[in-house]
Design a protein around this motif. Structure first.
Motif, PDB file in Angstrom:
ATOM      1  N   TRP A   1      -7.083  -1.033   1.433  1.00 56.41           N
ATOM      2  CA  TRP A   1      -6.230  -1.559   2.489  1.00 56.41           C
ATOM      3  C   TRP A   1      -6.718  -1.041   3.845  1.00 56.41           C
ATOM      4  O   TRP A   1      -7.187   0.090   3.949  1.00 56.41           O
ATOM      5  CB  TRP A   1      -4.783  -1.108   2.297  1.00 56.41           C
ATOM      6  CG  TRP A   1      -4.111  -1.651   1.084  1.00 56.41           C
ATOM      7  CD1 TRP A   1      -4.337  -1.284  -0.214  1.00 56.41           C
ATOM      8  CD2 TRP A   1      -3.069  -2.627   1.039  1.00 56.41           C
ATOM      9  NE1 TRP A   1      -3.511  -1.968  -1.063  1.00 56.41           N
ATOM     10  CE2 TRP A   1      -2.715  -2.798  -0.318  1.00 56.41           C
ATOM     11  CE3 TRP A   1      -2.384  -3.347   2.013  1.00 56.41           C
ATOM     12  CZ2 TRP A   1      -1.719  -3.685  -0.723  1.00 56.41           C
ATOM     13  CZ3 TRP A   1      -1.386  -4.232   1.616  1.00 56.41           C
ATOM     14  CH2 TRP A   1      -1.067  -4.403   0.262  1.00 56.41           C
TER      15      TRP A   1
ATOM     16  N   CYS B   1       0.864  -1.175   0.000  1.00 53.30           N
ATOM     17  CA  CYS B   1       0.000   0.000   0.000  1.00 53.30           C
ATOM     18  C   CYS B   1       0.905   1.232   0.000  1.00 53.30           C
ATOM     19  O   CYS B   1       2.122   1.130   0.208  1.00 53.30           O
ATOM     20  CB  CYS B   1      -0.947   0.001   1.198  1.00 53.30           C
ATOM     21  SG  CYS B   1      -0.142   0.004   2.812  1.00 53.30           S
TER      22      CYS B   1
ATOM     23  N   CYS C   1      -4.919  -6.287   2.709  1.00 50.47           N
ATOM     24  CA  CYS C   1      -5.484  -5.886   1.420  1.00 50.47           C
ATOM     25  C   CYS C   1      -6.746  -6.693   1.116  1.00 50.47           C
ATOM     26  O   CYS C   1      -6.798  -7.902   1.350  1.00 50.47           O
ATOM     27  CB  CYS C   1      -4.464  -6.094   0.306  1.00 50.47           C
ATOM     28  SG  CYS C   1      -5.034  -5.580  -1.336  1.00 50.47           S
TER      29      CYS C   1
END
Length: 246
Positions: free
Chosen positions: A195, A119, A206
């Motif tokens: 996320w 992320c 995720c």
């Protein structure tokens, strides 16, 4: 000397990829899947340079490997793999003391499509270079090299600014915000996903169906290594406001 991970044949023609970073068309080639429909000129190069760099990356006789060193003796290895039919790019999280068999796959654009593996808060935390590190050490190059692993539907405005800055540093024209924004939409095989931060597990999770991050990262590691990995990825200090807490 670059070595093939043991999941590849020992005879795999692996070669160090660092010299390719200086090729004029490298970034247009490496990010080709993410920039579909955008001409190579948006990267500040012409189509011929981008095509030549792509041929180098897809050379069956020389598989480029790049190492992005992280804190705590971790690293992300970017491994091009050119088989008989097509080329895939694999992204492994490794540690100096691990055998290859323990390397964690963060993303792969092979037929199984594994990703996204990072992320934005994690990727942003990986840009500073550890002391005395060897490998890809330029922060802009680190960002662009790992960008295909990213897939974050909530990437902030500063992410576009950071990617645009990295592109300009690598030769793109100053007005490249549109290119930066498209690159942040995620790899076409897995796109941008949601996320959330699990405070108990101290890990980002995720929601993507193809993501290896549906479970806490490194949950089977020894406590010390898992703590070091969390620190390398930014730790809880990068938790987003409003993220899930269990």
């Amino acid at each position: 000397m670059a070595m093939a991970l043991d999941r590849y044949a020992a005879s795999a023609p692996v070669t160090g990829g660092l010299p390719l970073l200086d090729e004029p068309g490298f970034w247009a080639a490496h990010l080709a899947d993410l920039s579909d429909g955008i001409p190579a000129e948006a990267f500040g190069v012409d189509a011929a340079d981008a095509g030549e760099a792509l041929e180098r990356l897809h050379d069956r006789a020389a598989w480029p490997v790049f190492t992005v060193p992280l804190a705590g003796d971790f690293a992300i290895v970017v491994h091009y793999n050119s088989g008989e039919e097509f080329t895939t790019t694999d992204y492994f999280l490794t540690h100096r003391d691990w055998p290859d068999s323990r390397a964690i796959v963060l993303a792969s654009d092979d037929q199984d499509r594994i990703g996204p593996g990072l992320c934005w808060p994690e990727l942003a935390a990986l840009l500073p270079v550890p002391a005395k590190a060897a490998g890809v050490t330029d922060p802009h190059a680190r960002l662009l090299l790992l960008l295909p692993v990213l897939g974050d539907a909530d990437a902030p405005t500063e992410a576009v600014e950071a990617v645009a800055e990295a592109l300009v540093a690598q030769g793109a024209p100053p007005d490249c915000e549109a290119l930066a924004a498209q690159l942040l939409e995620g790899h076409p095989m897995w796109g941008a996903e949601t996320w959330t931060y699990d405070a108990d597990e101290r890990s980002w999770i995720c929601d993507g169906e193809h993501s290896p991050r549906q479970e806490p990262l490194g949950e089977r590691l020894p406590v010390v290594q898992r703590s070091a990995l969390g620190a390398a990825l930014g730790g809880r200090s990068l938790e987003r406001e409003g993220s899930r807490r269990k």
